[in-house]
Design an enzyme around this catalytic site. Structure first.
Site, short mmCIF file in Angstrom:
data_model
loop_
_atom_site.label_atom_id
_atom_site.label_comp_id
_atom_site.label_asym_id
_atom_site.label_seq_id
_atom_site.Cartn_x
_atom_site.Cartn_y
_atom_site.Cartn_z
N SER A 1 49.21 46.39 31.86
CA SER A 1 49.98 47.28 32.75
C SER A 1 51.46 47.30 32.40
CB SER A 1 49.76 46.87 34.21
OG SER A 1 48.40 46.93 34.55
N ASP B 1 46.05 50.79 34.20
CA ASP B 1 45.41 50.56 35.50
C ASP B 1 45.12 51.86 36.24
OD1 ASP B 1 48.08 51.09 35.93
OD2 ASP B 1 48.40 49.51 37.39
N ARG C 1 44.16 37.75 35.15
CA ARG C 1 42.75 37.62 35.52
C ARG C 1 41.84 37.79 34.32
NH1 ARG C 1 40.33 41.31 39.82
NH2 ARG C 1 41.49 42.91 38.67
#
Length: 736
Positions: free
Chosen positions: A353, A407, A289
């Protein structure tokens, strides 16, 4: 063989007419009034052998009174209750000798029947017994339809165990019953099996089954008891977590510690003054994203987000590092074109992540790839530098990479923006991890004692040194042995969504082998690793779900289950998720108690920001987790706040805080002292740019005038920190 004359309860289906659902004729009402239990067992009085002879007698009396039988003669015997029995009805309906038997029976009643009378009485008996067979068949058809719907099959194949003198002795009853049932349920193949001594042998069988079920229940309970942890055991888990936390923070013990307590260089949570446009990247799986996050401060603080999702092709995931970061840069370029912001040099936060060892807020060394990524030339490298190099190769835009973000930390920061007391982050989803604001004096792996820093616990590895072996079960060991990282992330494998379904699957296989489930047959479906996803646990454990729906879920998985199977599967799921929530709560209790003790408080009020599908979607996980934290950390009042997009919004907020800290550091937190030096130490310059305002003792080895670029007034005493990269380039050119 599902015997219809019994069920998973007491099937007193002959009582259904109590509600008036069957048509009761005047003869039926008269029988009911003359019975020992008026108003009860109405269906039985219409259909059973006990009342059939009496029903025939009442009809014959009525017909005789109207002159339709026996030339109107009514004898005392005919008026006597019980003179016509069900065995007489059976005898009268026999095809060859029925009329003869009828004459004998009627003669004993003193009515002197004619041949026509005998034929008429035979017809009456046939009508009464036929109605009985039809009523039983209709009710049986309803039960068979229910069975078919329960099983969800196109065609039901079953056997009906049946007993009773009417069925056995009446010459036509069984045939009529079979025929009507097959006509009413044509989509069922029904076999009728005559019971042999149902009362005696059946009672013995029921007793034997009861003993077997009791023993089965006991063995299943023993199996699941290993997952049910006492408060003392949970307190021990909390104590061991505290020990591992200290090992991770200690300089001497850090390298061998399982809970790594990695410094994140995030030194402050949002204070509401963050303002500006920020770019965020979120890489953690097969999708990537890019987000534009617009943060506005003031009385009405707002966060506006725009994002696009891009796929990471498998060939890129397993190609070279250069190909991966070129693809990421291409996606960023496309997004900036889409937003019309390619000319802007935006601050960027990179949610990466994967396991990283951070050297500063904007430097993260990739330890190893996970989640299917195998890109070459990346492990052991700074992912921020790899991103910057990709941007340089593209030569279309420039970005200010401020932070590389975990995250879990993003989750904490997102919630801290809404609730200032949020100093802990938790991920309880596919994976499990936590972070919190630790005192700098306790983080021995980082220089400095003032203020606080967020540490990424990486608590999924808790227990990798064997400290949880006493509460691990054979099923946990089986899941670990068949995983991609055997011996690692043992705590995560006991409490995260990625593994709970697999634990359940292993338990179900064991119970099936022992004959407690699925008729002892292990299907190929059940042998498939990963087939029992955690979402099925959430669905099966839902309070709103009836057993019928549980069976439907199991059938989707190719598991042909009974009601008893469904009950056992639901109990297994509940037990596994209960332990997961409890040991996760024990770990969190250890964290909040450490924060309280760090600050020397008798009582701590703190908020935990939480994200993850297990926490959000499981019907009971969050409640059990909250309850466990409350019980194990009674001196802490812990509030839980759901995070909103920690990997996107959180990355932007960390970037915003980093930018605020830069400006704050220049305006007074890091004083600039004159020192006779003309060589710029890169480490000190970066420390000035990225070190937060807590360290007021930081000094540069150059005079403040040396930091003024050409063409700027030398009267300025402080650095304009928002232009730090240009200054860095300037001094790199002058001094290096």
């Amino acid at each position: 063989m599902p015997a219809i004359w019994r069920s998973c309860g007491t099937l007193t289906w002959w009582r259904e007419t109590r509600a008036g659902c069957a048509s009761t004729q005047k003869f039926d009402r008269e029988i009911d009034r003359g019975s020992l239990n008026p108003g009860k067992q109405l269906f039985e009085k219409m259909a059973s052998g006990m009342f059939m002879g009496e029903l025939v007698r009442l009809i014959l009396v009525k017909m005789a009174k109207e002159g339709l039988l026996f030339e109107g003669r009514i004898t005392p015997e005919l008026l006597t209750k019980g003179k016509i029995e069900t065995k007489h009805v059976s005898a009268i309906e026999k095809s060859k000798e029925g009329l003869t038997k009828c004459k004998e029976i009627l003669t004993r009643l003193g009515v002197e029947p004619s041949q026509e009378d005998c034929v008429a009485v035979q017809h009456v008996c046939t009508i009464v017994s036929f109605r009985s067979a039809n009523l039983i068949a209709a009710t049986l058809g309803g039960i068979l339809t229910r069975l078919k719907d329960n099983k969800g099959v196109a065609r039901l194949r079953t056997t009906v165990g049946i007993d009773g003198s009417m069925y056995k002795m009446h010459p036509q009853y069984a045939r009529r019953l079979h025929k009507t049932v097959r006509r009413l349920v044509p989509d069922s193949d029904v076999r009728f099996l005559l019971s042999e001594s149902g009362s005696a042998k059946g009672a013995a069988m029921v007793t034997a089954v009861a003993y077997r079920l009791a023993d089965q229940t006991r063995q299943i309970a023993q199996t699941l008891a290993e997952f049910r942890l006492s408060k003392a055991q949970l307190l021990e888990v909390k104590k061991r977590m505290r020990t591992e936390i200290e090992n991770g923070l200690g300089k001497k013990t850090h390298d061998s510690a399982t809970v790594k307590m990695l410094p994140t260089y995030v030194r402050s949570t949002p204070d509401g003054t963050e303002n500006g446009d920020f770019l965020a990247l979120d890489l953690g799986g097969t999708n990537f994203r890019v987000l534009l996050v617009k943060i506005r401060s003031g009385k009405r603080r707002t966060v506006e987000m725009h994002n696009k999702i891009y796929a990471i092709p498998i060939e890129v995931m397993q190609g070279t590092g250069e190909e991966l970061f070129d693809h990421i840069v291409y996606c960023i370029s496309d997004f900036l074109d889409y937003m019309g912001m390619k000319s802007a040099r935006l601050p960027l936060g990179f949610t990466f992540s994967f396991p990283c060892h951070q050297k500063s807020l904007d430097a993260g060394i990739l330890v190893n790839w996970t989640k299917g990524f195998k890109c070459t030339d990346c492990e052991g490298e700074d992912v921020v530098e790899l991103l910057r190099e990709g941007i340089k190769r593209k030569e279309e835009f420039d970005l200010d990479v401020v932070a590389v973000v975990n995250d879990t930390v993003g989750t904490m920061m997102t919630c801290a923006y809404e609730e200032p007391t949020c100093e802990v982050g938790l991920i309880a989803g596919t994976g499990s991890n936590a972070c919190y604001m630790e005192e700098m004096r306790n983080i021995e792996t980082v220089e400095g004692n003032e203020g606080r820093m967020c540490v990424n616990m990486e608590w999924g590895a808790f227990g990798d040194n064997g400290c949880l072996d006493d509460i691990r079960t054979q099923y946990d060991c089986a899941v670990d042995e068949n995983s991609l990282n055997e011996g690692k992330q043992r705590y995560e494998k006991m409490c995260s969504g990625m593994y709970l379904g697999e634990i359940v699957r292993n338990i179900l296989i064991d119970l099936t082998k022992r004959g407690f489930l699925f008729r002892g047959k292990i299907s190929e479906t059940l042998k498939t690793r990963g087939i029992f996803e955690t979402k099925f646990l959430s669905q099966i454990e839902s309070d709103r779900l009836a057993l019928l729906q549980v069976r439907a879920i199991l059938q989707q998985l190719g598991l042909d289950s009974t009601c008893d199977d469904s009950i056992i599967v639901k109990e297994v799921c509940s037990t596994v998720s209960l332990r997961a929530a409890q040991i996760c709560g024990a770990g969190m209790a250890g964290v909040v108690d450490k924060i309280r003790e760090n600050r020397g408080l008798d009582h701590l009020d703190v908020t935990v920001g939480v994200d993850g599908t297990l926490y959000k979607l499981h019907p009971h996980f969050s409640r059990i987790f909250h309850q466990t934290v409350k019980e194990l950390a009674p001196k802490c009042n812990v509030n839980f706040l759901l995070s909103e997009d920690g990997s996107g919004k959180g990355a932007a907020l960390i970037t915003a805080v980093g930018c605020r800290q830069r400006r704050g550091g220049a305006s007074g937190s890091a004083s600039v002292m004159s020192r006779p030096s003309h060589h710029l130490d890169n480490a000190l310059l970066l420390q000035l740019f990225f070190h937060p305002p807590h360290s007021s003792s930081l000094h540069l080895p150059i005079a403040p005038t040396a930091l003024t670029p050409p063409g700027h007034s030398h009267s300025r005493k402080h650095v304009c920190m928002h232009r730090e990269l240009k200054i860095l380039e300037y001094f790199t050119f002058i001094y290096l």
